[in-house]
Write an enzyme that holds these catalytic residues in place. Sequence first.
Site, PDB file in Angstrom:
ATOM      1  N   LEU A   1       0.859  -1.177   0.000  1.00 35.31           N
ATOM      2  CA  LEU A   1       0.000   0.000   0.000  1.00 35.31           C
ATOM      3  C   LEU A   1       0.899   1.231   0.000  1.00 35.31           C
ATOM      4  CD1 LEU A   1      -2.605  -0.979   2.780  1.00 35.31           C
ATOM      5  CD2 LEU A   1      -2.869  -1.221   0.303  1.00 35.31           C
ATOM      6  N   ASP A   2       0.458   2.292  -0.637  1.00 35.96           N
ATOM      7  CA  ASP A   2       1.214   3.537  -0.601  1.00 35.96           C
ATOM      8  C   ASP A   2       1.359   4.009   0.837  1.00 35.96           C
ATOM      9  OD1 ASP A   2       1.291   3.518  -3.361  1.00 35.96           O
ATOM     10  OD2 ASP A   2      -0.460   4.809  -3.568  1.00 35.96           O
ATOM     11  N   LYS A   3       2.392   4.777   1.079  1.00 36.56           N
ATOM     12  CA  LYS A   3       2.660   5.276   2.428  1.00 36.56           C
ATOM     13  C   LYS A   3       1.424   5.901   3.067  1.00 36.56           C
ATOM     14  CE  LYS A   3       5.258   8.927   4.788  1.00 36.56           C
ATOM     15  NZ  LYS A   3       6.211  10.047   4.622  1.00 36.56           N
TER      16      LYS A   3
ATOM     17  N   ARG B   1      -5.270   5.849  -7.872  1.00 38.52           N
ATOM     18  CA  ARG B   1      -5.030   7.292  -7.968  1.00 38.52           C
ATOM     19  C   ARG B   1      -4.848   7.724  -9.419  1.00 38.52           C
ATOM     20  NH1 ARG B   1      -0.109   7.823  -3.925  1.00 38.52           N
ATOM     21  NH2 ARG B   1      -0.385  10.068  -4.293  1.00 38.52           N
TER      22      ARG B   1
ATOM     23  N   THR C   1      -1.766   5.607   2.231  1.00 38.36           N
ATOM     24  CA  THR C   1      -3.013   4.846   2.107  1.00 38.36           C
ATOM     25  C   THR C   1      -3.132   3.943   3.330  1.00 38.36           C
ATOM     26  OG1 THR C   1      -2.959   4.861  -0.309  1.00 38.36           O
ATOM     27  CG2 THR C   1      -4.268   3.135   0.739  1.00 38.36           C
TER      28      THR C   1
END
Length: 350
Positions: free
Chosen positions: A171-173, A270, A175
Amino acid sequence: MCLLPYSFSYRNDLTPMATDDQAPDTVKHQFQAPADAAGQRFDALVAAFFNTYSRSRLQDWIKRGYITVDGQQRKPSDKLIGAEVIELVLPPDALAESWIDGSESGLSGIVAETMHLDLVQTDDHLFVVNKPAGLVMHPAPGNRSGTLMNGLLSADETLRSVPRAGIVHRLDKDTSGLCVVARTLQAHTNLVAQLQNRSVSRTYLAVALGDVAESGTIEEPIGRHPKDRRRMAVVHNGKYARTHYHVLERFAHCALVAVKLETGRTHQIRVHMTHIGHPLLGDPVYGKRSTSRPLWVQNHPVLSQFSRQALHAHELGLKHPHTGLQVQFEIPPPADFNQVVDALRSAQGT
């Protein structure tokens, strides 16, 4: 000539830097080559500075334009004249690769760190983690601590024997939400196969800007942005990507949407939502460069302070790697996400 005695001049003490023009988990470093580096190969100097990474990995980054000389892409074998500014800009998709050879002995260079992990599921074969926004998944150059991986190694030291310490998807930082970690080699192999055959179900909650259609499917390839290598974009030569979405609740000029992934490309939700004209509320990378926040959102005391993408990994479904039974996990959004939704409802008068 030996490079090790060189005394390097660098900026920001080798800590990762993030600006408005960078994804939050992009890493950037700069250092100035010594004046007496004249005649040295570019890749040799870089290898001396980033000496915990393999020469082949660094050469690959040079060829891909991630490491530059005075802002220009160069060949690994090019000779330096001395005093140039060497810059490494490592984009999100390359970060996932970088820690693999972060030391010659694999994970031995990654320090276990005690931290609170919100474990939704724990058994002998896997962890299901509720990752908070702001937590980086794995170490990267200049960021070798304080990550989920460091915490996982503290929770289970045997994860050192599992590829990527059991992390099978990221997961993105910024998110929040659910991710699965394999605790054995067998579980890791099984879960990676499930991801590859797209049998893992992942549903996210997001707040998207604009008048979003009731539902839809976005099937567009994703790859490196042609002009800004630190970002991703829909590009004709990118990797296949497919995203489904439907509106759960509408507000003024935005909507709460459920988003389901079929593939798992870097920043997929995104990028895809931005591509159709509906970037996520608060997205510091993609939202700023397309549809602007409505004026009332910019002036709202709660919404104007929300500085991360409004994205939460809400549901995760998979076959348990040991029993083969289908298991489903669900976690509600964190407080900051709920505050945003409540503020949107209040502004609607509902």
